[in-house]
Scaffold this active site. Structure first.
Site: not given
Ligand code: DGJ
Length: 743
Positions: A479, A549
């Site tokens: 990430d 997301d």
């Protein structure tokens, strides 16, 4: 395929069965651009394409004539200020303050295959016959700087990979302040410019405008390719569409600051360029040193946008992505993030994993919150050891327990970041990107580690390698959740500060490369607050990327549709999440959530125990379906059929290479009542074959390929609302998946 050089005309012709690329040494020794497009014959002389004319208010290069002006000439890698006033591809700041350069042709090399670019991701070949490469050497005599223009033409793809290498052979240092990867002067401006832009949660929306005189551009100055713009743009003829007409795609294989720009001049010449964003960039080219730009890929299609996308898909899936996971079927995963966020214990995780295993999941992924003091956003980043209070057996014990359940284990990292509340920061406060004496902006209470410095990358590598060596880790979610501000490195002097954004990306690639090499079995998935770094640079190291997301099934149709213009289905991480959806608070049917995610690297982002037994049954069926068809979905030829940006429906399909199987995804946004009879025109099938259609395991008749493509597949649904019917009633966010099997 080949590359032909004509000694008498000094013309180069790069060609394969479908495309041609022509250029030539011009009268001033610089390189002129002649043509890029559909294959044309090899001819002795295309010199008439060098068009120079007298025009008022122009400047001319030669003392004794009034026609040779770089302002009017289509060039290969232009510079500013010697009669061309358009934006240049390169700029070199010299010690006397001048930026004027004159790079003239010296020699060239033609060879089979393609060489790797040092420290940078790039397309590659597996055998020499797959591609031919041309290296054009140009020199600025005054500066003694050499520039090599690299071109690789692929045998089977309508694609040319380009990059540029500079080498300082002189005795003085220069600042390279602009070095685009590709520049292309096109003879007219009759194009639509299509970019892929958005923000967090709505990445890569398709945005179109007509080219106009002046500059149109997209780019990033955030230190990452960004959610906001993608390093990929298309130029499309207004009459072209998904299935016919002329389209060009330009993609930069890079993950940092970039600029993609089209400048249309008053004579309607379009100068297209893509490369590292020149804003704030400067590279100190010391005597004897080299600078290599990232690679750009340009694709030409005379058969519309789908064909262009299919070229990028094949190239990026098979000749950019690497390693054992390139061709392997991707595991169905379950990630705990939306199931628990930071609120978990080992016991809770094992419970979630057990349920997942029962339903057929293959890989359990533990997301953020497992390390050091990390129980929320404010602390722990940088300290990559397990939180033994939460996970008493550590990552080693947990990974073994998960493997004992018959699942593989995956782990989340955010290796480029540090919280101030961490041991790493307390020990090395100067290891963050920051400008001395200035305020340090944060994002999510975190700071960006200075990956331009090797000692920082080394330190992080050792920490993460230790965990990977001692635990059973099969997958890493990598990430990156904030962009760079106050860009400055304490590791470099003033003359190198313009290099930091790029050096950071080189450090990132170096870390990825070391981990790929040391742990070749691990599947990497990149992520940056969802799709904030969905770019081809990272596909070289991580064959899949968390697309967004935003897991809402309706929004995802747009995001995956937009992403599909450049990137293969196999690269798009796509998960089924709980409803109401955590990003939009919207409720969509579980079936549709599964049907959208099936066209990606599939997984779940919820605790399956929270579903009803009917829903669990549906999950099991979804997983069985994905396992059966994932190979076809990931490697088949992908066609966009109906755009969510244009209407109430989304449709796409994949067709196997031998055309014996195909899968259609058909999605409706809002339900509509008593509407027209609808047919969906399929593509890519064999005209003569008879295809049996299956939906949810039920036969739906048999049809010729030509029927399905020309008449279309009847998709009139049961939305009238009034009449009794044994068909499943339609609802908002309704969808279907239809499997086609040839007889
Ligand atoms: C952002 C990612 O996109 C999410 O999937 C999740 O991993 C969080 N970060 C964790 O902090």
């Amino acid at each position: 395929m080949g590359i032909i050089f004509s000694e008498s005309t000094k013309e180069f012709h790069l060609y394969n069965d479908k495309i041609s690329y022509l250029m030539r040494v011009m009268g001033n020794g610089q390189m002129g651009q002649l043509y890029f497009g559909k294959r044309i014959p090899q001819k002795k002389d295309y010199g008439y394409l060098i068009e120079n004319r007298y025009r008022p208010v122009s400047s001319y290069m030669f003392d004794d004539e009034y026609s040779f002006s770089l302002e009017h000439l289509k060039q290969e890698y232009p510079s500013y200020g010697t009669s061309d006033y358009r934006m240049p591809a390169l700029e070199i700041l010299q010690s006397n303050g001048s930026r004027i350069t004159n790079f003239q042709y010296v020699s060239h090399k033609i060879y089979q295959g393609k060489l790797a670019l040092k420290g940078l991701p790039a397309t590659y070949t597996e055998s020499e016959e797959e591609a031919d490469t041309l290296e054009l050497l140009l020199r600025d005599e005054l500066l003694q700087v050499e520039m090599t223009l690299l071109y690789t033409i692929f045998q089977k793809e309508n694609a040319i990979a380009r990059s540029v290498r500079f080498e300082n052979k002189g005795g003085e240092a220069y600042q390279l302040t602009r070095a685009m990867s590709l520049s292309l002067d096109l003879p007219d401006d009759e194009y639509e410019w299509i970019q892929f832009s958005g923000a967090w949660g709505r990445e890569r929306y398709v945005k179109t405008r007509m080219l106009q005189q002046g500059i149109q551009s997209v780019g990033s100055t955030r230190g990452a390719s960004s959610h906001h713009h993608n390093p990929f743009v298309m130029l499309k003829r207004p009459t072209a569409d998904e299935f016919q007409g002329e389209v060009m795609g330009f993609s930069l294989i890079y993950s940092g600051n970039f600029l993609a720009q089209a400048e249309v001049d008053t004579y309607k010449v379009t100068r297209m360029m893509i490369g590292i964003h020149p804003f704030g960039f400067s590279w100190c080219l010391e005597p004897g040193q080299e600078f290599q730009t990232p690679e750009a890929v340009m694709v030409y299609s005379a058969e519309g946008m789908n064909s262009m996308s299919q070229t990028f898909h094949r190239l990026f899936r098979t000749r950019l992505a690497r390693g054992i996971w390139r061709d392997k079927e991707r595991p169905v995963l379950l990630n705990n993030w939306e199931a628990t966020y930071f609120d978990f214990t080992e016991e809770k995780l094992i419970k979630i994993a057990k349920t997942a295993k029962e339903d057929g999941v293959e890989l359990f992924v533990l997301d953020d919150g497992w390390f050091s003091t990390r129980c929320g956003e404010t602390s722990g980043l940088g300290d990559w050891w397990p939180n033994m209070e939460r996970l008493p057996r550590g990552i080693k014990g947990l990974s073994e327990a998960i493997e004992d359940l018959g699942l593989k284990f995956g782990l989340w990292f955010e290796l480029e970041m540090v919280n101030k509340d961490s041991e790493l920061y307390r020990k090395h406060p100067d290891w963050i990107i920051h400008t001395p004496g200035r305020h340090e902006s944060h994002g999510r209470k975190q700071y960006v580690l200075d990956f331009s410095r090797k000692e920082v990358v080394d330190y992080i590598y050792e920490m993460v390698a230790k965990i990977l060596r001692e635990s059973k880790i099969s997958y890493i979610k990598w990430d990156m959740n904030r962009n760079i501000t106050e860009c400055f490195s304490e590791g470099y002097g003033a003359e190198h500060q313009g290099e930091i954004f790029h050096r950071y990306i080189l450090g990132l690639y170096d870390l990825y490369n070391r981990l790929n090499t040391q742990f070749p079995e691990i599947l990497f998935e990149s992520c940056a607050s969802g799709g904030g770094r969905f770019d081809p640079g990272l596909l070289y190291y991580a064959p899949q990327c968390w697309t967004s997301d935003d897991t809402d099934a309706a929004e995802r149709q747009k995001i995956q549709y937009g992403t599909s213009y450049a990137y293969p289905v196999s690269s798009m991480g796509a998960h089924v999440s709980i409803t109401p959806n955590h990003q939009l608070n919207r409720t969509t049917p579980l079936k549709t959530r599964g049907n959208v995610a099936a066209f990606g690297a599939f997984g779940y982002e919820l605790d399956l125990a929270r579903l009803t037994s009917e829903e669990r049954q549906m999950v099991r069926e979804q997983i069985l379906f994905v396992k059966k068809y994932r190979k076809l979905i990931h490697t088949g030829t992908f066609y966009r059929l109906l755009s969510p940006f244009e209407g109430n429906f989304t449709a796409w399909m994949v067709v196997s290479e031998d055309k014996k199987q195909a899968i259609v995804g058909y999605f409706k946004m809002l339900n509509d009542v008593n509407r027209e009879f609808r047919r969906l025109h399929l593509h890519g099938l064999d005209q003569e074959s008879i295809y049996h259609l299956w939906e949810d395991g039920e036969g739906k008749g048999a049809f010729y390929g030509s029927e399905l493509m020309n008449i279309g597949m009847v998709t009139t649904d049961n939305a009238a609302g009034e009449l009794p019917s044994d068909e499943e009633p339609c609802s908002d966010f309704w969808s279907r998946i239809i499997v086609l099997e040839a007889e």
